[in-house]
Design an enzyme around this catalytic site. Structure first.
Site, PDB file in Angstrom:
ATOM      1  N   HIS A 137      33.614  47.365  39.296  1.00  0.00           N
ATOM      2  CA  HIS A 137      35.111  47.532  38.950  1.00  0.00           C
ATOM      3  C   HIS A 137      34.870  49.039  38.522  1.00  0.00           C
ATOM      4  CE1 HIS A 137      34.430  43.312  37.895  1.00  0.00           C
ATOM      5  NE2 HIS A 137      35.884  43.097  38.331  1.00  0.00           N
ATOM      6  N   ASP A 186      33.642  49.581  34.964  1.00  0.00           N
ATOM      7  CA  ASP A 186      32.141  49.323  34.964  1.00  0.00           C
ATOM      8  C   ASP A 186      31.418  50.539  34.766  1.00  0.00           C
ATOM      9  OD1 ASP A 186      32.984  46.726  35.302  1.00  0.00           O
ATOM     10  OD2 ASP A 186      32.303  46.382  37.400  1.00  0.00           O
TER      11      ASP A 186
HETATM   12  C1  XUL Z   1      35.813  36.970  37.408  1.00  0.00           C
HETATM   13  C2  XUL Z   1      35.289  37.384  38.468  1.00  0.00           C
HETATM   14  C3  XUL Z   1      35.448  38.905  38.949  1.00  0.00           C
HETATM   15  C4  XUL Z   1      35.723  39.191  40.187  1.00  0.00           C
HETATM   16  C5  XUL Z   1      36.012  40.747  40.597  1.00  0.00           C
HETATM   17  O1  XUL Z   1      35.506  35.727  37.045  1.00  0.00           O
HETATM   18  O2  XUL Z   1      34.670  36.675  39.320  1.00  0.00           O
HETATM   19  O3  XUL Z   1      34.182  39.488  38.417  1.00  0.00           O
HETATM   20  O4  XUL Z   1      34.460  38.889  41.075  1.00  0.00           O
HETATM   21  O5  XUL Z   1      36.756  41.210  39.732  1.00  0.00           O
END
Ligand code: XUL
Ligand code: CO
Length: 439
Positions: A103, A106
């Site tokens: 993300h 992150d």
């Molecule tokens: C949350 C989840 C996230 C997604 C990406 O449960 O799985 O980490 O994979 O936003």
């Protein structure tokens, strides 16, 4: 051993075969081994998730962080983010994975305003690009965190506040451009807080229409900048909201079709989310696969005794066998892959635990692949399924499937016959026993 290593004393993890006593080695994952004509590395396209592996602290609703991460100097500064890039790539190179996922927030800290956040992301992306070029490790997918900041309290694309939608759009625009600049193979939408806690205060139709508009904007922007990576939608039924609009594959695929997005977006399917939706992972894979929506997977598992998204590393061979059987059936994942959206337990707080966790997950998937390929090569299971549906390959079944029968013509046939032919046994236990013969 270089003095500035984050994981001193741990070298490159190698395939040593099932009999090795070395727990920092692969017993089954042999990247170059060919299965069904493809090297294992290309079947899986394993990815490390930046958020869990490099940002996970071990905190939970009841307790403080527990992770010992000697390289962390505390805080969410740009300097810390840049230092973490080196650590991340050292880890991934030693582990021997070809991909990672992130993300935006992150990898780089949120700034005081959008412009500063974007500058932070640019600075870290330059460091990521340099490490990608040096190591050959690539970005499987990028995404934007549209759920942690308080502005997203009511969601992002589905917020009741139009300026929050606008901010989220700006954030995704930047995340897409960054993913594109890093040669990312895909981009994921996960609902975050795109759902509701209370129907009395919610205009559901408006929110879902906004989510569709948001995704169309992303598709349009991707086209504009020349990003040809695959978009994914990741289902999850609840948590953090009571009901998320991306509930499961059925809800997501319906949403995509209803809003003209079906040609642009496939599914990123996560095991623990399937469990929370009351489905088996194999169900979700099958449901998406049969309709051409199987994209990528987030590999993890829940705990049957805990009702939330525990994001544990998958070690259950039966689970990975079922996953790989279905993935092989639908022709594989590429350009998607197997992303470990999984975190070490709060109690597993030493750096070496990150290796044990990923090695175990990769080996579990490699075994699942080998078993699934053996089942397919043998064909006994498929022959039994074919037998079960044999009447559909007979004259009547073929006529119905081809559309040449009507209720009137079938009524004539059944009136003449008086009753349908008796059914044969489903032989569930035999099927299950046959699967066990390959394990
Ligand atoms: C949350 C989840 C996230 C997604 C990406 O449960 O799985 O980490 O994979 O936003
Ligand atoms: Co996920």
């Amino acid at each position: 051993m270089a003095a500035n290593e984050a994981f001193p004393g741990i070298g490159k993890i190698r395939y040593e075969g099932p009999d090795t006593k070395n727990m920092l080695a692969f017993r089954h994952y042999d990247a170059d081994a060919i299965v069904e004509g493809l090297p294992m590395r290309d079947h899986f396209r394993f990815a490390v998730s930046w958020w869990h592996t490099f940002r996970g602290t071990g905190s939970d609703p009841f307790g403080a962080p527990t992770m010992i991460r000697p390289w962390e100097r505390g805080g969410d500064s740009l300097e810390a983010a840049l230092a973490r890039v080196k650590v991340g790539f050292e880890f991934m190179e030693k582990l021997g994975v070809g991909f990672y996922c992130f993300h935006d927030r992150d990898v780089a800290p949120e700034g005081r305003d959008l412009a500063e956040s974007n500058r932070n992301l640019d600075a870290v992306a330059a460091a990521l690009r340099a490490e990608q070029e040096r190591s050959g490790i690539r970005l499987l997918w990028g995404t934007a965190n549209l759920f942690s900041h308080p502005r997203y309290v009511h969601g992002a694309a589905t917020s009741c506040n139009a300026e929050v939608f606008a901010f989220a759009a700006a954030q995704v625009k930047k995340a897409l451009e960054t993913t594109h600049a890093l040669g990312g193979a895909g981009y994921v939408f996960w609902g975050g807080r795109e759902g509701y806690q209370c129907l009395w205060n919610t205009d559901m139709k408006r929110e879902i229409d906004h989510l569709a508009r948001f995704m169309h904007m992303a598709v349009e922007h991707a086209k504009k900048i020349g990003f040809t990576g695959q978009f994914y939608f990741e289902p999850k039924p609840r948590e953090p909201t009571k009901h998320q609009y991306d509930y499961d594959c059925a809800a997501c695929i319906n949403f995509l079709r209803a809003h003209g997005l079906a040609d642009h977006v496939k599914m990123n399917i996560e095991t623990n989310h399937a469990t929370l939706a009351g489905h088996e992972m194999q169900h979700e894979l099958e449901y998406a696969g049969m309709q051409g929506f199987l994209g990528s997977i987030d590999a993890n598992t829940g705990d049957t005794l805990l009702g939330w998204d525990t994001d544990q590393f998958p070690t259950d061979i039966y689970l990975t066998t079922r996953i790989m059987y279905t993935i092989l059936k639908y022709g594989g994942l590429a350009p998607g892959g197997v992303n470990f959206d999984a975190k070490v337990r709060r109690e597993s707080f030493e750096p070496v635990d990150l290796f044990h966790a990923h090695i175990g997950g990769m080996d579990a998937f490699a075994r699942g692949l080998k078993i699934a390929a053996a089942m397919r090569a043998d064909g006994a299971l498929q022959r039994l399924v074919d037998e079960r549906y044999a009447s559909w390959s007979g004259p009547l079944g073929r006529r119905i499937e081809s559309g040449s029968e009507s209720m009137e013509s079938l009524e004539r046939e059944m009136l003449a016959k008086g009753d349908a032919a008796p059914c044969t046994s489903g032989r569930q236990e035999l099927f299950e026993n046959i699967v066990n013969t390959y394990l």
